[in-house]
Design a protein around this motif. Structure first.
Motif, mmCIF file in Angstrom:
data_model
loop_
_atom_site.group_PDB
_atom_site.id
_atom_site.type_symbol
_atom_site.label_atom_id
_atom_site.label_comp_id
_atom_site.label_asym_id
_atom_site.label_seq_id
_atom_site.Cartn_x
_atom_site.Cartn_y
_atom_site.Cartn_z
ATOM 1 N N GLU A 92 32.738 68.211 -68.169
ATOM 2 C CA GLU A 92 34.022 67.413 -68.713
ATOM 3 C C GLU A 92 34.690 67.630 -68.631
ATOM 4 O O GLU A 92 35.409 69.241 -68.629
ATOM 5 N N ALA A 93 35.912 67.577 -68.195
ATOM 6 C CA ALA A 93 38.015 68.290 -68.323
ATOM 7 C C ALA A 93 37.945 66.963 -68.541
ATOM 8 O O ALA A 93 39.107 66.374 -67.714
ATOM 9 N N GLY A 94 39.261 66.851 -69.247
ATOM 10 C CA GLY A 94 39.938 65.690 -69.518
ATOM 11 C C GLY A 94 40.431 65.591 -71.334
ATOM 12 O O GLY A 94 40.887 66.770 -72.346
ATOM 13 N N ILE A 95 40.239 64.471 -72.132
ATOM 14 C CA ILE A 95 40.708 64.572 -72.882
ATOM 15 C C ILE A 95 39.647 63.757 -73.877
ATOM 16 O O ILE A 95 39.187 63.108 -73.566
ATOM 17 N N ASN A 96 39.542 64.964 -75.020
ATOM 18 C CA ASN A 96 38.279 63.894 -76.352
ATOM 19 C C ASN A 96 39.364 63.467 -77.851
ATOM 20 O O ASN A 96 40.339 64.132 -78.513
ATOM 21 N N GLY B 12 41.047 66.716 -78.259
ATOM 22 C CA GLY B 12 42.320 67.129 -77.441
ATOM 23 C C GLY B 12 42.491 67.183 -75.466
ATOM 24 O O GLY B 12 41.318 66.709 -75.990
ATOM 25 N N TYR B 13 42.501 68.182 -75.296
ATOM 26 C CA TYR B 13 42.121 68.474 -73.955
ATOM 27 C C TYR B 13 41.710 69.122 -74.835
ATOM 28 O O TYR B 13 40.687 70.246 -75.316
ATOM 29 N N TRP B 14 40.216 69.060 -73.605
ATOM 30 C CA TRP B 14 38.887 69.898 -73.680
ATOM 31 C C TRP B 14 38.271 69.917 -72.165
ATOM 32 O O TRP B 14 38.424 69.203 -70.813
ATOM 33 N N VAL B 15 37.366 71.382 -72.124
ATOM 34 C CA VAL B 15 36.388 71.187 -71.106
ATOM 35 C C VAL B 15 34.964 71.436 -71.915
ATOM 36 O O VAL B 15 34.814 71.761 -73.155
ATOM 37 N N LYS B 16 34.223 71.719 -71.274
ATOM 38 C CA LYS B 16 32.468 71.642 -71.394
ATOM 39 C C LYS B 16 31.913 71.853 -70.322
ATOM 40 O O LYS B 16 31.665 71.230 -69.057
ATOM 41 N N LEU C 197 45.351 73.254 -74.277
ATOM 42 C CA LEU C 197 47.421 72.895 -74.343
ATOM 43 C C LEU C 197 47.472 72.426 -73.452
ATOM 44 O O LEU C 197 48.615 70.990 -74.410
ATOM 45 N N GLU C 198 46.996 71.922 -72.225
ATOM 46 C CA GLU C 198 47.765 70.986 -71.809
ATOM 47 C C GLU C 198 46.635 70.048 -70.723
ATOM 48 O O GLU C 198 44.855 71.062 -70.557
ATOM 49 N N PRO C 199 46.042 69.425 -70.398
ATOM 50 C CA PRO C 199 45.436 69.228 -68.665
ATOM 51 C C PRO C 199 44.774 70.212 -68.059
ATOM 52 O O PRO C 199 45.346 71.641 -67.049
ATOM 53 N N PRO C 200 43.615 70.269 -68.383
ATOM 54 C CA PRO C 200 42.276 71.411 -67.602
ATOM 55 C C PRO C 200 42.575 71.631 -66.408
ATOM 56 O O PRO C 200 42.699 70.737 -65.262
ATOM 57 N N PRO C 201 42.575 72.602 -65.877
ATOM 58 C CA PRO C 201 42.394 73.025 -64.202
ATOM 59 C C PRO C 201 41.545 73.121 -63.860
ATOM 60 O O PRO C 201 41.596 73.082 -62.090
ATOM 61 N N VAL C 202 40.539 72.761 -64.116
ATOM 62 C CA VAL C 202 38.980 72.375 -63.412
ATOM 63 C C VAL C 202 38.918 70.507 -63.807
ATOM 64 O O VAL C 202 39.313 70.015 -64.773
ATOM 65 N N ARG C 203 38.256 70.441 -62.995
ATOM 66 C CA ARG C 203 37.625 68.981 -62.848
ATOM 67 C C ARG C 203 36.037 69.231 -63.089
ATOM 68 O O ARG C 203 35.424 69.974 -63.299
ATOM 69 N N VAL C 204 35.671 68.054 -63.033
ATOM 70 C CA VAL C 204 33.942 67.563 -63.214
ATOM 71 C C VAL C 204 33.498 67.730 -62.943
ATOM 72 O O VAL C 204 33.728 66.994 -60.913
ATOM 73 N N VAL D 118 44.756 78.246 -74.517
ATOM 74 C CA VAL D 118 45.334 78.048 -76.003
ATOM 75 C C VAL D 118 46.581 76.846 -76.249
ATOM 76 O O VAL D 118 47.696 77.514 -76.082
ATOM 77 N N GLY D 119 46.636 75.521 -77.164
ATOM 78 C CA GLY D 119 46.743 74.811 -77.403
ATOM 79 C C GLY D 119 46.569 74.269 -79.376
ATOM 80 O O GLY D 119 45.322 75.544 -79.082
ATOM 81 N N SER D 120 46.896 73.394 -79.977
ATOM 82 C CA SER D 120 46.932 72.921 -80.707
ATOM 83 C C SER D 120 46.598 71.333 -80.416
ATOM 84 O O SER D 120 47.780 70.793 -81.668
ATOM 85 N N THR D 121 45.998 70.450 -79.363
ATOM 86 C CA THR D 121 45.719 69.308 -79.503
ATOM 87 C C THR D 121 44.654 68.857 -80.256
ATOM 88 O O THR D 121 43.880 69.354 -80.599
ATOM 89 N N GLY D 122 44.485 67.581 -80.450
ATOM 90 C CA GLY D 122 43.657 67.321 -81.064
ATOM 91 C C GLY D 122 44.434 67.448 -82.493
ATOM 92 O O GLY D 122 45.299 67.599 -83.537
ATOM 93 N N ASN D 123 43.440 66.949 -83.228
ATOM 94 C CA ASN D 123 42.715 67.130 -84.583
ATOM 95 C C ASN D 123 43.116 68.823 -84.892
ATOM 96 O O ASN D 123 41.894 69.742 -85.219
#
Length: 215
Positions: free
Chosen positions: A100-104, A124-128, A143-150, A163-168
């Motif tokens: 996963e690499a995008g928006i939750n 918010g923006y996340w990676v799994k 903080l921003e769209p991840p620099p990696v892809r699925v 590190v950011g503060s997107t999402g809840n």
């Protein structure tokens, strides 16, 4: 039809078409069963040994790990003990494949320039990352769209976000999870348990990163 006359071509063609359809349907059924087996069988196997996870932040940095009532068992919020949290590198805890690499949920509007902007929803923006053996890690509120892809293979220590503060999120931090199969478990770093377990009360611990292998 009189004896000795050839069989009508239309009937022969229909018969051949029916046989072809049956063969194709059988092949499709076999392919579907194989596809299901490829997905389901690994999920039925017991999890493998815990990978040697490292703290998902830069080598030598000390971070505060914490939780609070309602945060959910084994969820960890991470804050640096020195310096600003905004934009700090988030590193892969161990090698694996990005799933996963995008928006939750929804990103919201909290930024370094507007830290009290509107909250979003979810992570918010996340990676799994899938680490094999039915182990995975999750990194949220980036903080921003991840620099990696699925589908991308990442190395331990490779930067997968900031590190950011997107999402809840109420303030810039990293929400981090380790999962075994379908279950969240207590996080371990550098071979030791983090100490963040149940969310029955608010408490924190400090850990220093040994994530010193660059991707």
């Amino acid at each position: 039809m009189t004896p000795g006359q050839p069989r009508p071509r239309s009937r022969t063609r229909r018969s051949r078409a029916a046989r072809v359809a049956i063969v194709l349907a059988a092949l499709a059924a076999v392919a579907a069963l194989v596809a299901v087996a490829v997905v389901v069988v690994p999920l039925l196997l017991p999890p493998g040994p815990r990978p040697p996870f490292q703290l998902p932040v830069a080598c030598g940095e000390t971070w505060q790990l914490g939780t609070y009532p309602g945060h959910d068992d084994y969820d960890v919020d991470m804050f640096p003990t020195e310096g600003e949290a905004w934009g700090r590198p988030v590193l892969a805890s161990y090698a694996g494949t990005v799933t996963e690499a995008g928006i939750n949920g929804a990103v919201g509007g909290r930024t370094r320039e507007n830290p009290q902007g509107p909250r979003g929803r979810g992570g918010g923006y996340w990676v799994k990352i899938d680490h094999g053996g039915r182990w995975e890690t999750q990194y949220l509120h980036l903080l921003e769209p991840p620099p990696v892809r699925v589908g991308q293979r990442v190395a331990q220590g490779e930067r997968i976000g900031r590190v950011g503060s997107t999402g809840n999120s109420g303030a810039p931090h990293l929400h981090y999870e380790q999962r075994r199969g379908w279950e969240k478990v207590e996080t371990h770093f550098d071979g030791a348990a983090s100490g963040i377990t149940h969310d029955d009360r608010e408490y924190t611990v400090k850990r220093t990163s040994n994530n010193c292998v660059a991707g």
